[in-house]
Design a protein around this motif. Structure first.
Motif, PDB file in Angstrom:
ATOM      1  N   VAL A 115     -38.750  -4.306  13.391  1.00 21.61           N
ATOM      2  CA  VAL A 115     -39.265  -4.263  12.014  1.00 21.61           C
ATOM      3  C   VAL A 115     -40.407  -3.257  11.898  1.00 21.61           C
ATOM      4  O   VAL A 115     -40.434  -2.425  10.986  1.00 21.61           O
ATOM      5  CB  VAL A 115     -39.733  -5.664  11.571  1.00 21.61           C
ATOM      6  N   ALA A 116     -41.352  -3.308  12.825  1.00 30.09           N
ATOM      7  CA  ALA A 116     -42.507  -2.402  12.788  1.00 30.09           C
ATOM      8  C   ALA A 116     -42.077  -0.954  12.985  1.00 30.09           C
ATOM      9  O   ALA A 116     -42.590  -0.049  12.325  1.00 30.09           O
ATOM     10  CB  ALA A 116     -43.523  -2.810  13.848  1.00 30.09           C
ATOM     11  N   TYR A 117     -41.132  -0.725  13.898  1.00 32.73           N
ATOM     12  CA  TYR A 117     -40.691   0.647  14.168  1.00 32.73           C
ATOM     13  C   TYR A 117     -39.954   1.237  12.970  1.00 32.73           C
ATOM     14  O   TYR A 117     -40.204   2.374  12.562  1.00 32.73           O
ATOM     15  CB  TYR A 117     -39.804   0.684  15.401  1.00 32.73           C
ATOM     16  N   PHE A 118     -39.054   0.477  12.387  1.00 35.99           N
ATOM     17  CA  PHE A 118     -38.312   0.975  11.224  1.00 35.99           C
ATOM     18  C   PHE A 118     -39.235   1.218  10.034  1.00 35.99           C
ATOM     19  O   PHE A 118     -39.023   2.160   9.260  1.00 35.99           O
ATOM     20  CB  PHE A 118     -37.195  -0.001  10.836  1.00 35.99           C
ATOM     21  N   LEU A 119     -40.275   0.395   9.900  1.00 36.14           N
ATOM     22  CA  LEU A 119     -41.243   0.603   8.825  1.00 36.14           C
ATOM     23  C   LEU A 119     -41.991   1.915   9.037  1.00 36.14           C
ATOM     24  O   LEU A 119     -42.211   2.683   8.086  1.00 36.14           O
ATOM     25  CB  LEU A 119     -42.230  -0.569   8.783  1.00 36.14           C
ATOM     26  N   ARG A 120     -42.356   2.196  10.266  1.00 34.19           N
ATOM     27  CA  ARG A 120     -43.051   3.443  10.588  1.00 34.19           C
ATOM     28  C   ARG A 120     -42.147   4.649  10.314  1.00 34.19           C
ATOM     29  O   ARG A 120     -42.600   5.682   9.791  1.00 34.19           O
ATOM     30  CB  ARG A 120     -43.488   3.411  12.054  1.00 34.19           C
ATOM     31  N   VAL A 121     -40.879   4.517  10.650  1.00 36.46           N
ATOM     32  CA  VAL A 121     -39.923   5.598  10.391  1.00 36.46           C
ATOM     33  C   VAL A 121     -39.739   5.799   8.891  1.00 36.46           C
ATOM     34  O   VAL A 121     -39.718   6.932   8.396  1.00 36.46           O
ATOM     35  CB  VAL A 121     -38.567   5.286  11.061  1.00 36.46           C
ATOM     36  N   ASP A 122     -39.624   4.704   8.143  1.00 33.25           N
ATOM     37  CA  ASP A 122     -39.413   4.786   6.689  1.00 33.25           C
ATOM     38  C   ASP A 122     -40.573   5.500   5.993  1.00 33.25           C
ATOM     39  O   ASP A 122     -40.361   6.254   5.040  1.00 33.25           O
ATOM     40  CB  ASP A 122     -39.256   3.384   6.099  1.00 33.25           C
ATOM     41  N   GLU A 123     -41.783   5.257   6.447  1.00 35.12           N
ATOM     42  CA  GLU A 123     -42.947   5.891   5.820  1.00 35.12           C
ATOM     43  C   GLU A 123     -42.868   7.412   5.926  1.00 35.12           C
ATOM     44  O   GLU A 123     -43.148   8.130   4.955  1.00 35.12           O
ATOM     45  CB  GLU A 123     -44.229   5.381   6.488  1.00 35.12           C
ATOM     46  N   ILE A 124     -42.471   7.902   7.093  1.00 30.29           N
ATOM     47  CA  ILE A 124     -42.369   9.355   7.289  1.00 30.29           C
ATOM     48  C   ILE A 124     -41.184   9.930   6.522  1.00 30.29           C
ATOM     49  O   ILE A 124     -41.296  10.960   5.852  1.00 30.29           O
ATOM     50  CB  ILE A 124     -42.258   9.680   8.791  1.00 30.29           C
TER      51      ILE A 124
ATOM     52  N   PHE B 147     -30.277  -1.503  11.398  1.00 36.13           N
ATOM     53  CA  PHE B 147     -31.440  -2.392  11.391  1.00 36.13           C
ATOM     54  C   PHE B 147     -31.009  -3.843  11.583  1.00 36.13           C
ATOM     55  O   PHE B 147     -31.603  -4.587  12.365  1.00 36.13           O
ATOM     56  CB  PHE B 147     -32.208  -2.236  10.078  1.00 36.13           C
ATOM     57  N   GLY B 148     -29.958  -4.255  10.867  1.00 41.47           N
ATOM     58  CA  GLY B 148     -29.468  -5.627  10.990  1.00 41.47           C
ATOM     59  C   GLY B 148     -28.951  -5.933  12.384  1.00 41.47           C
ATOM     60  O   GLY B 148     -29.230  -7.000  12.945  1.00 41.47           O
ATOM     61  N   ILE B 149     -28.213  -4.998  12.970  1.00 41.66           N
ATOM     62  CA  ILE B 149     -27.653  -5.186  14.313  1.00 41.66           C
ATOM     63  C   ILE B 149     -28.763  -5.322  15.348  1.00 41.66           C
ATOM     64  O   ILE B 149     -28.758  -6.216  16.192  1.00 41.66           O
ATOM     65  CB  ILE B 149     -26.721  -4.009  14.673  1.00 41.66           C
ATOM     66  N   LEU B 150     -29.735  -4.419  15.280  1.00 39.45           N
ATOM     67  CA  LEU B 150     -30.810  -4.411  16.270  1.00 39.45           C
ATOM     68  C   LEU B 150     -31.751  -5.608  16.110  1.00 39.45           C
ATOM     69  O   LEU B 150     -32.252  -6.150  17.094  1.00 39.45           O
ATOM     70  CB  LEU B 150     -31.604  -3.107  16.171  1.00 39.45           C
ATOM     71  N   THR B 151     -31.984  -6.024  14.872  1.00 39.62           N
ATOM     72  CA  THR B 151     -32.840  -7.190  14.636  1.00 39.62           C
ATOM     73  C   THR B 151     -32.195  -8.446  15.212  1.00 39.62           C
ATOM     74  O   THR B 151     -32.866  -9.257  15.865  1.00 39.62           O
ATOM     75  CB  THR B 151     -33.092  -7.381  13.127  1.00 39.62           C
TER      76      THR B 151
END
Length: 279
Positions: free
Chosen positions: A128-137, A187-191
């Motif tokens: 969750v934290a990693y995907f959020l960081r990616v989304d911001e960029i 995201f769903g698969i990895l979560t």
């Protein structure tokens, strides 16, 4: 139509312009297609008030857009555009202030591209934290007019996960078509994988438990014996419920060690010797 659309206009206080501009565009579109188009196409007020239907409609659409924009600004931002003559002029003024000219935008894009290329999941970071960081960029890049293809983003994410995801990455690359796999699906698969992985004991923990069983039994804590007894009981009960082989229809246990019948609890000695009979 508009009166029943109960949505408040997004407020801009001079920060996070990229996000505000996306929200404001959506808000103006919600007021009506022609309202947003008045910002895109621009409007030049005539020297005399329009009398024809088309002229009046254009004036009204510009007035709606202008009103929505001005009411979305705090006082410090309002003073920067209060002398603008149309909604388009207000929009472009704010865009120029907070996005800059072409050279400034290109410099910002270059900085964001470097951040995007250096993205890598941290060892103590969850999905969750990693995907959020990616989304911001990615969102910042998109607001500056450059699209990031979902296919390339998915491949980027798979390459930059930590080693604990290697088995799942290999499975995804083998079983999934990366050309059609979306970021949200990934995201769903990895979560789900991360949650299942956290529920399982690590190899180190399992080895520790096994080695602990091999130590002097006189020094083993009572809680451990109780836990092992519960595990053994559960194992035999599963066998009994399945009704297989010599376990079929037979109950309760009779312990060879103590001679007592054990309807629900198994004598600890049984667990050590795995020595029992059926009555």
């Amino acid at each position: 139509m508009v009166d029943n659309y109960a949505v408040r206009n997004p407020i801009f206080d001079g920060t996070n312009y990229a996000f505000w501009s996306i929200k404001m565009k959506a808000y103006l579109n919600a007021l009506g297609y022609d309202v947003w188009q008045s910002v895109v196409d621009g409007y030049t007020p005539p020297s005399t008030p329009p009398t024809d239907t088309a002229g009046k409609r254009k004036s009204e659409n510009n007035a709606k857009a202008e009103h929505a924009l001005l009411c979305s600004l705090v006082d410090s931002e309002f003073t920067k555009v209060m002398h603008c003559k149309s909604a388009k002029e207000i929009w472009n003024k704010l865009k120029g202030i907070y996005e800059g000219d072409e050279k400034v935008r290109e410099a910002k894009l270059q900085s964001l591209r470097m951040k995007y290329e250096s993205l890598k999941m941290k060892e103590d970071e969850d999905i969750v934290a990693y995907f959020l960081r990616v989304d911001e960029i990615v969102n910042a890049i998109t607001t500056l007019g450059e699209e990031v293809e979902d296919t390339l983003l998915v491949r980027k994410l798979l390459r930059t996960l930590t080693m604990k995801f290697d088995p799942k990455v290999s499975a995804i690359e083998e079983m999934k078509d990366l050309k059609t796999l979306t970021k949200d699906e990934l995201f769903g698969i990895l979560t789900a994988y991360e949650m299942r992985r956290e529920d399982k004991p690590s190899l180190k923990e399992a080895s520790f438990k096994i080695s602990k069983k091999g130590k002097n039994k006189n020094h083993a804590p009572k809680e451990s014996s109780s836990s092992e007894s519960d595990e053994a009981e559960a194992y035999f009960m599963r066998k009994f419920k399945k009704g297989k082989g010599k376990y079929k229809g037979k109950f309760p246990f009779k312990c060879f060690n103590c001679g007592k019948k054990k309807a629900l609890k198994i004598c600890p000695a049984v667990m050590e010797k795995k020595f029992f009979s059926w009555q």
